[in-house]
Structure formats: structure tokens, C-alpha cells
Motif scaffolding. Structure first.
Motif, PDB file in Angstrom:
ATOM      1  N   LYS A  34       0.827  -1.200   0.000  1.00  0.00           N
ATOM      2  CA  LYS A  34       0.000   0.000   0.000  1.00  0.00           C
ATOM      3  C   LYS A  34       0.864   1.255   0.000  1.00  0.00           C
ATOM      4  O   LYS A  34       1.789   1.407   0.812  1.00  0.00           O
ATOM      5  N   VAL A  37       2.418   3.742   3.204  1.00  0.00           N
ATOM      6  CA  VAL A  37       2.333   3.019   4.475  1.00  0.00           C
ATOM      7  C   VAL A  37       3.714   2.779   5.069  1.00  0.00           C
ATOM      8  O   VAL A  37       4.660   2.411   4.370  1.00  0.00           O
ATOM      9  N   HIS A  55      -0.201   5.560   7.889  1.00  0.00           N
ATOM     10  CA  HIS A  55      -0.134   6.211   6.582  1.00  0.00           C
ATOM     11  C   HIS A  55       0.540   7.568   6.743  1.00  0.00           C
ATOM     12  O   HIS A  55       0.324   8.262   7.742  1.00  0.00           O
ATOM     13  N   TRP A 129      -7.000   1.809   5.260  1.00  0.00           N
ATOM     14  CA  TRP A 129      -5.950   2.488   4.505  1.00  0.00           C
ATOM     15  C   TRP A 129      -6.535   3.685   3.763  1.00  0.00           C
ATOM     16  O   TRP A 129      -5.951   4.772   3.772  1.00  0.00           O
ATOM     17  N   GLN A 133      -5.593   7.704   4.430  1.00  0.00           N
ATOM     18  CA  GLN A 133      -5.076   8.616   3.395  1.00  0.00           C
ATOM     19  C   GLN A 133      -5.644  10.019   3.536  1.00  0.00           C
ATOM     20  O   GLN A 133      -5.015  10.998   3.137  1.00  0.00           O
TER      21      GLN A 133
END
Length: 135
Positions: A34, A37, A55, A129, A133
Motif C-alpha cells: 500500500k 504506508v 499512513h 488504509w 489517506q
């Protein structure tokens, strides 16, 4: 991610018929792929071994997901999220008041390799995730 402690932990972990080491490695790889990350490893021998995902855009929370290896015989996994960052449409998780760094959490226990549950948890990782963000 250069985490020698994590590499050492994985090298020393002998997987069992439950395949929880394989589940852990699959979730770790999922997170590593990802964008933005960072993974941190927090070993507490005899208790838990925590893989924590953050993140780069996060400002107010120190992680968006935590994959804990619970020291037991056999070892099993508890994957936790802030309750506000994910949904649990099938209600597979356990709501844990103040269960993640003092905030309400939803945790999923994985005691053995189950394709459906692993895919469901990966969907929650994806959701967390995406939430992370946004900051």
C-alpha cells in the motif's frame, strides 16, 4: 521496511497446522504494497508481537491498523482498527470500547487459516488504509 526484529521473529516462528504465520505474512505483504504506508514492529515477548501500520498522511492517529500475534499455544492473530475508520457489514469483528490506544476499536480474531475471514479482514485493511489517506 528494514525491521530486523520482525525478520528475526518470523525466522524463529515455526508455523503450525493453523497456518497463522502464513496469515500474518499475507497481511504484512498486503500492507507493504500500500502506497504511503509505514510498518512498525512492537515486540512484547510472552504477550504480543504487534505490526502497526501508519499512513504518511495521518496526523491525529499513530496507526490505522494493528496486526497482533497473540502469544499462546498455538499463536493466533488479532487484527484491530479504530471503529470510526472501518465498517463491519457482516459483524465478524468484536467491538472493544477503548480497545485501541484508548479509542473504540473493532478487532477480528484469526485462529486458523480461513479464506473467507482473511479476505474480509483484507477488505477492512483496504478500508482503513483509504480512511488513513484522508489524514
Amino acid at each position: 521496511m528494514a525491521l530486523q526484529e520482525l525478520d528475526d521473529f518470523l525466522a524463529d516462528w515455526e508455523d503450525t497446522e493453523e497456518k497463522n504465520k502464513a496469515v500474518f505474512e499475507r497481511l504484512k505483504t498486503f500492507l507493504e504494497k500500500k502506497e504511503g504506508v509505514t510498518l512498525n514492529f512492537n515486540p512484547r515477548p510472552g504477550l504480543t508481537y504487534s505490526l502497526r501500520a501508519t499512513h504518511v498522511n495521518q496526523k491525529e492517529k499513530s496507526l490505522f491498523a494493528m496486526v497482533d500475534v497473540i502469544e499462546d499455544t498455538p499463536r493466533w492473530l488479532s487484527v484491530c482498527f479504530y471503529g470510526a475508520m472501518i465498517t463491519d457489514p457482516e459483524e465478524n469483528g468484536d467491538f472493544v470500547p477503548e480497545g485501541l490506544l484508548g479509542e473504540d476499536a473493532v478487532c477480528f480474531d484469526i485462529e486458523t487459516w480461513e479464506d473467507g475471514l482473511i479476505a474480509y479482514v483484507e477488505s477492512r485493511l483496504e478500508e482503513a488504509w483509504q480512511s488513513a489517506q484522508k489524514g
